[in-house]
Design an enzyme around this catalytic site. Structure first.
Site, mmCIF file in Angstrom:
data_model
loop_
_atom_site.group_PDB
_atom_site.id
_atom_site.type_symbol
_atom_site.label_atom_id
_atom_site.label_comp_id
_atom_site.label_asym_id
_atom_site.label_seq_id
_atom_site.Cartn_x
_atom_site.Cartn_y
_atom_site.Cartn_z
ATOM 1 N N ASN A 1 0.815 -1.215 0.000
ATOM 2 C CA ASN A 1 0.000 0.000 0.000
ATOM 3 C C ASN A 1 0.848 1.264 0.000
ATOM 4 O O ASN A 1 0.359 2.352 -0.285
ATOM 5 C CB ASN A 1 -0.954 0.012 1.203
ATOM 6 N N LYS B 1 9.320 -10.589 1.510
ATOM 7 C CA LYS B 1 10.132 -9.438 1.931
ATOM 8 C C LYS B 1 10.150 -9.272 3.446
ATOM 9 O O LYS B 1 11.126 -8.752 3.994
ATOM 10 C CB LYS B 1 9.677 -8.166 1.219
ATOM 11 N N LYS C 1 3.983 -12.195 8.116
ATOM 12 C CA LYS C 1 4.432 -11.058 8.915
ATOM 13 C C LYS C 1 4.653 -11.476 10.365
ATOM 14 O O LYS C 1 5.660 -11.094 10.989
ATOM 15 C CB LYS C 1 3.414 -9.922 8.835
#
Length: 313
Positions: free
Chosen positions: A15, A213, A275
């Protein structure tokens, strides 16, 4: 707490980058302002970023070009990741430079093409599950599946292509990133999780994969001896029973609590789960390390302990 200066690896979510060139150039300006708030507060930053939509668009463009009269070659996924690092880094470093100059902060921003070693025997190569590219209709996904292109549905959002996502083992350019920090510069590194490479006979060979990532950022933060890993996402805090009337927002998580919630299936595999797993990996890598999960615009408040979800031992 907010007065304490920290070494931070800041992992930007999708985002923060937008979709497509025009939207990306607009998005990174707002992103740069929020990042410079942290720099102005005295924190030492390394910036990492995703590339899911961008690397998919690059790959699709070269696939389409292969069917034109020019018969352009289809690029390996590792090269597509490198291209995405270059053009995202270009926009980010220019937007950051402009924002820094407006506040009279004399620091250079350097985008670094970054490689990450992966294990060729990683089981992920047999089970592709990392989304790339834009969302697809069911009909478009079915056409790709008929061509033996792996696709996966993200519930409530649509279908996307998926590729292998092996675990990051080593950041090849770690010494260069450390040198930039020592010189008081701001590195933009590890774009898209880094270019996946396999070490063979003294050479690095690109792998047909992409690296998560957030997991790669956890390895980078660990190896840079960072104080904090900040994983930025679209929500202010991590939630239990997300998107239900019973939703519960979390201020803190211990590793034991996080593992219980993972086992209970509380975190979606395509979004929050990696995450949380990255947050755990960094928080447990050394006493005193913390991972913060929050929105970009709330990062300063999160560092000060006023919002976000903190994962620590």
């Amino acid at each position: 707490m907010s007065a304490v200066k920290k070494r931070i690896v800041l992992a930007l979510g999708g985002n923060a980058l937008g979709k497509g060139l025009a939207e990306q150039m607009q998005a990174v300006r707002a992103t740069a302002c929020a990042i410079v708030d942290l720099i102005e507060a005295g924190h030492e930053l390394v910036i990492t970023h995703g590339n899911g939509p961008q690397v998919g668009m690059i790959h699709q463009a070269f696939e389409a070009a292969a069917h034109t009269p020019t018969h352009s070659p289809v690029l390996p996924m590792s090269v597509c990741v490198a291209l995405s690092q270059g053009y995202i880094g270009y926009d980010l470093q220019n937007a950051l430079r402009e924002a820094l100059l407006k506040r009279c902060i004399d620091k250079n921003v350097v985008s670094l093409i970054t490689q990450v070693r992966v294990n060729p025997d990683d089981p992920a190569f047999a089970t592709p599950n990392k989304p790339i590219g834009s969302f697809l209709s069911k009909e478009a996904a079915d056409r790709l599946a008929q061509q033996n292109v792996p696709v996966m549905e993200e519930v409530g959002r649509g279908w996307r292509r998926v590729v292998a996502s092996p675990e990051p083992q080593e950041i090849i350019e770690i010494d260069a990133i450390s040198a930039l920090l020592a010189a008081k510069q701001i590195p933009v590194a590890l774009g898209g999780g880094g270019i996946p490479v396999i070490a063979q006979h003294g050479q690095l060979k690109g792998a047909s994969a992409v690296i998560d990532k957030d997991r790669a950022s956890a390895v980078l933060a660990r190896d840079l001896n960072a104080d904090m890993l900040i994983i930025l996402t679209a929500v202010e805090k991590v939630a239990l029973d997300f998107a239900t009337p019973q939703v519960r927002w979390l201020d803190r998580l211990t590793p034991d609590e996080a593992r219980r919630y993972i086992a209970a299936g509380q975190f979606a595999p395509g979004s929050m789960l990696p995450k949380i797993e990255a947050a755990l990996a960094f928080a447990e890598s050394r006493p005193g390390r913390q991972t913060l999960i929050t929105q970009l615009e709330r990062a300063s408040d999160g560092i000060a302990g006023r919002t976000g979800t903190v994962i620590s031992c």
